[in-house]
Write an enzyme that holds these catalytic residues in place. Structure first.
Site, PDB file in Angstrom:
ATOM      1  N   GLY A  46      44.321  36.845  47.005  1.00 19.04           N
ATOM      2  CA  GLY A  46      44.774  36.484  48.346  1.00 19.04           C
ATOM      3  C   GLY A  46      45.586  35.206  48.351  1.00 19.04           C
ATOM      4  O   GLY A  46      46.613  35.095  49.042  1.00 19.04           O
ATOM      5  N   CYS A  47      45.151  34.232  47.579  1.00 21.59           N
ATOM      6  CA  CYS A  47      45.846  32.947  47.542  1.00 21.59           C
ATOM      7  C   CYS A  47      47.205  33.080  46.863  1.00 21.59           C
ATOM      8  O   CYS A  47      48.164  32.409  47.240  1.00 21.59           O
ATOM      9  CB  CYS A  47      44.980  31.893  46.855  1.00 21.59           C
ATOM     10  N   THR A  48      47.299  33.962  45.882  1.00 16.32           N
ATOM     11  CA  THR A  48      48.575  34.226  45.226  1.00 16.32           C
ATOM     12  C   THR A  48      49.525  34.898  46.210  1.00 16.32           C
ATOM     13  O   THR A  48      50.696  34.505  46.324  1.00 16.32           O
ATOM     14  CB  THR A  48      48.371  35.094  43.969  1.00 16.32           C
ATOM     15  N   ALA A  51      50.645  32.162  48.706  1.00 17.88           N
ATOM     16  CA  ALA A  51      51.531  31.175  48.084  1.00 17.88           C
ATOM     17  C   ALA A  51      52.911  31.771  47.809  1.00 17.88           C
ATOM     18  O   ALA A  51      53.936  31.120  48.054  1.00 17.88           O
ATOM     19  CB  ALA A  51      50.912  30.650  46.791  1.00 17.88           C
TER      20      ALA A  51
END
Length: 156
Positions: A46-48, A51
């Site tokens: 999710g963070c990838t 970002a």
């Protein structure tokens, strides 16, 4: 319950190191609009997604006068790896003691797959040129967040 920021609040100042150890202060960005986003962990799916979404929209955000700062509790080597692997073009700041997370209301209880846990609340805080919170967004979804943010900021 974590105290959350509201539109019109003064954004708490901070100084944190980025993936290269360079310090960034919110106060040093006065006169610029700043998007401070909090994410749980570098190099997670999710963070990838989130970002890379910021990375892919960076030119239009910068053209509208916005700086982007990503903040997590990750250490500098993890941030450096994340930045390198995803070709991220904005600073990733390390907040291991969670002081900035807490000041911004981005740390607390959240529902993670039906279980209540304490951790980073995926949040985006837009700060205006005077250091005032313009748009506080909490519990945002990683997928589609930047498109939604752009719409709220009138950048579509």
């Amino acid at each position: 319950m974590t105290d959350r920021l509201a539109a019109g609040d003064t954004a708490p100042d901070f100084t944190l190191p980025d993936q290269d150890g360079t310090e960034h202060s919110l106060s040093a960005l006065r006169g610029r609009k700043v998007i401070v986003y909090f994410y749980p962990a570098a190099s997670t799916p999710g963070c990838t997604t989130e970002a890379c979404d910021f990375r892919d929209n960076m030119s239009s955000l910068q053209a509208a006068g916005y700086e982007v700062l990503g903040v997590s509790k990750d250490d500098l080597p993890a941030l450096k790896t994340f930045q390198h692997e995803q070709a991220l073009t904005f600073p990733l700041l390390s907040d291991p003691d969670l002081a900035v997370h807490k000041a911004y209301g981005a740390w607390g209880e959240k529902n993670n797959y039906g279980k209540i846990v304490t951790g980073t609340i995926r949040s985006t805080i837009v700060v205006d040129e005077d250091g005032t919170v313009q748009l506080p967004l909490y519990n945002v979804k990683a997928t589609g967040h930047v498109a939604s943010l752009r719409k709220k900021l009138g950048l579509v």
